[in-house]
Write an enzyme that holds these catalytic residues in place. Structure first.
Site, PDB file in Angstrom:
ATOM      1  N   LEU A 134     -11.438   7.693  -5.440  1.00 24.09           N
ATOM      2  CA  LEU A 134     -10.483   6.950  -6.257  1.00 24.09           C
ATOM      3  C   LEU A 134     -10.376   7.684  -7.579  1.00 24.09           C
ATOM      4  O   LEU A 134     -11.376   8.164  -8.115  1.00 24.09           O
ATOM      5  CB  LEU A 134     -10.952   5.511  -6.507  1.00 24.09           C
ATOM      6  CG  LEU A 134     -11.024   4.561  -5.306  1.00 24.09           C
ATOM      7  CD1 LEU A 134     -11.588   3.211  -5.744  1.00 24.09           C
ATOM      8  CD2 LEU A 134      -9.662   4.384  -4.657  1.00 24.09           C
ATOM      9  N   ASP A 135      -9.166   7.789  -8.117  1.00 18.93           N
ATOM     10  CA  ASP A 135      -8.992   8.404  -9.424  1.00 18.93           C
ATOM     11  C   ASP A 135      -9.835   7.667 -10.460  1.00 18.93           C
ATOM     12  O   ASP A 135     -10.147   6.477 -10.308  1.00 18.93           O
ATOM     13  CB  ASP A 135      -7.521   8.352  -9.865  1.00 18.93           C
ATOM     14  CG  ASP A 135      -6.632   9.282  -9.064  1.00 18.93           C
ATOM     15  OD1 ASP A 135      -7.176  10.172  -8.385  1.00 18.93           O
ATOM     16  OD2 ASP A 135      -5.402   9.119  -9.131  1.00 18.93           O
ATOM     17  N   ARG A 136     -10.139   8.362 -11.527  1.00 16.66           N
ATOM     18  CA  ARG A 136     -10.961   7.787 -12.603  1.00 16.66           C
ATOM     19  C   ARG A 136     -10.433   6.426 -13.054  1.00 16.66           C
ATOM     20  O   ARG A 136     -11.198   5.481 -13.250  1.00 16.66           O
ATOM     21  CB  ARG A 136     -10.989   8.760 -13.786  1.00 16.66           C
ATOM     22  CG  ARG A 136     -11.729   8.237 -15.013  1.00 16.66           C
ATOM     23  CD  ARG A 136     -11.635   9.243 -16.150  1.00 16.66           C
ATOM     24  NE  ARG A 136     -12.271   8.741 -17.365  1.00 16.66           N
ATOM     25  CZ  ARG A 136     -11.666   7.976 -18.264  1.00 16.66           C
ATOM     26  NH1 ARG A 136     -10.403   7.624 -18.091  1.00 16.66           N
ATOM     27  NH2 ARG A 136     -12.305   7.570 -19.336  1.00 16.66           N
TER      28      ARG A 136
END
Length: 300
Positions: A134-136
């Site tokens: 998952l993106d930051r």
């Protein structure tokens, strides 16, 4: 006879070198990598392979089965919200603004660091194995395998599209049509290495979306990934003219929240040992709920 664990390379990891896959995806330490190399325990198909060799979609990478001897990351105390756990898998509710695992200059404070600490407190020695990313700034369900066998079986589910990830998103502009499928290949951006772009030479990428609620200045969408490219939802929604609310990279920043409004609200998979179907959901975080409330008030 030596036992090997087989990993089927998915499109998500195609193009990575054998060494990068082992270090970043399987979270193998440099010491374990050296041990495997000495024992000729890294094979592509049934033949020993070089660490620099790029992997292709569908490749079978066979790794000599070694007992976990470390976490792969440094254990570090920190908040951790576990949504589901059994002997084979664990699902964490990742908060926004946190990396999944150490990357670049960030070596501490990641979900992986905190999960390693949780295991250490229980007396469990288990390599940290995230099944996806998952993106930051994206929140929500994050799946981990607790052993090599479970990882192999879950990666097979991912490849066969039996592992389903669903998202909720707020967008600046309601999409037209209100429901549909975005089928557009994604590749590297021609001038900005941190970005991705629609490219006929890129990797196949498919996103299904459905509008759940329209507002005067935006909409709430539900999305399901068929593939898992870097920034896939962000790139695809911007491509159809409905960028994520707050996404400064592919749209514009918003006063309603300080990140892109994307939440991995559910994940469905089959338990690696029993085959039982499991569905786990993560509640919307507070900043996402506040943004929805603001959009609703603006629509009255």
């Amino acid at each position: 006879m030596k036992a090997f664990t087989a990993y089927t390379i998915t499109a998500e990891h195609a193009g990575l070198s054998v060494e990068t896959y082992l270090k970043q995806v399987l979270q193998l330490s440099g010491r374990k990598l050296q041990k495997l190399t000495r024992q000729k325990g890294i094979r592509l198909g049934n033949k020993p392979t070089f660490l620099t060799r790029p992997l292709k979609n569908g490749d079978i990478l066979r790794i000599l089965t070694l007992e976990d001897s470390g976490y792969g990351v440094e254990p570090e105390s920190g908040a951790l919200s576990i949504l589901f756990e059994d002997e084979d898998v664990l699902v964490v509710d990742k908060p926004p603004y946190q990396l999944v695992h150490p990357a670049g200059r960030t070596t501490h404070g990641t979900v992986a660091n905190h999960l390693a600490f949780e295991f250490s407190q229980r007396g469990i020695l288990c390599t940290i194995r995230p099944l996806h990313r998952l993106d930051r700034d994206t929140s929500g369900c994050l799946l981990f395998a607790k052993n090599a066998q479970s990882q192999t079986r879950l990666e097979t589910q991912l490849k066969e599209r039996r592992l389903k990830r669903s998202y909720q998103a707020l967008v600046e502009t309601a999409p037209q049509p209100p429901a549909g499928t975005i089928d557009a290949a994604i590749g590297e951006h021609p001038s900005q290495p941190n970005r991705r772009a629609i490219s006929p030479k890129g990797d196949a990428a498919v996103t299904h979306y459905q509008t759940r609620q329209n507002y005067a200045s935006g909409a709430l969408l539900e999305l399901e990934l068929e593939t898992g490219r870097t920034h896939q939802i962000r790139v695809h929604l911007a491509h159809i003219g409905s960028p994520l609310l707050g996404d400064g990279m592919y749209g514009k920043r918003s006063p309603l929240l300080s990140r892109q409004a994307l939440h991995a609200y559910s994940i469905r998979f089959f338990q690696p040992s029993s085959g039982e179907e499991i569905c786990v959901e993560a509640p919307l975080p507070n900043d996402f709920l506040r943004a929805i409330n603001a959009l609703e008030k603006d629509s009255i």
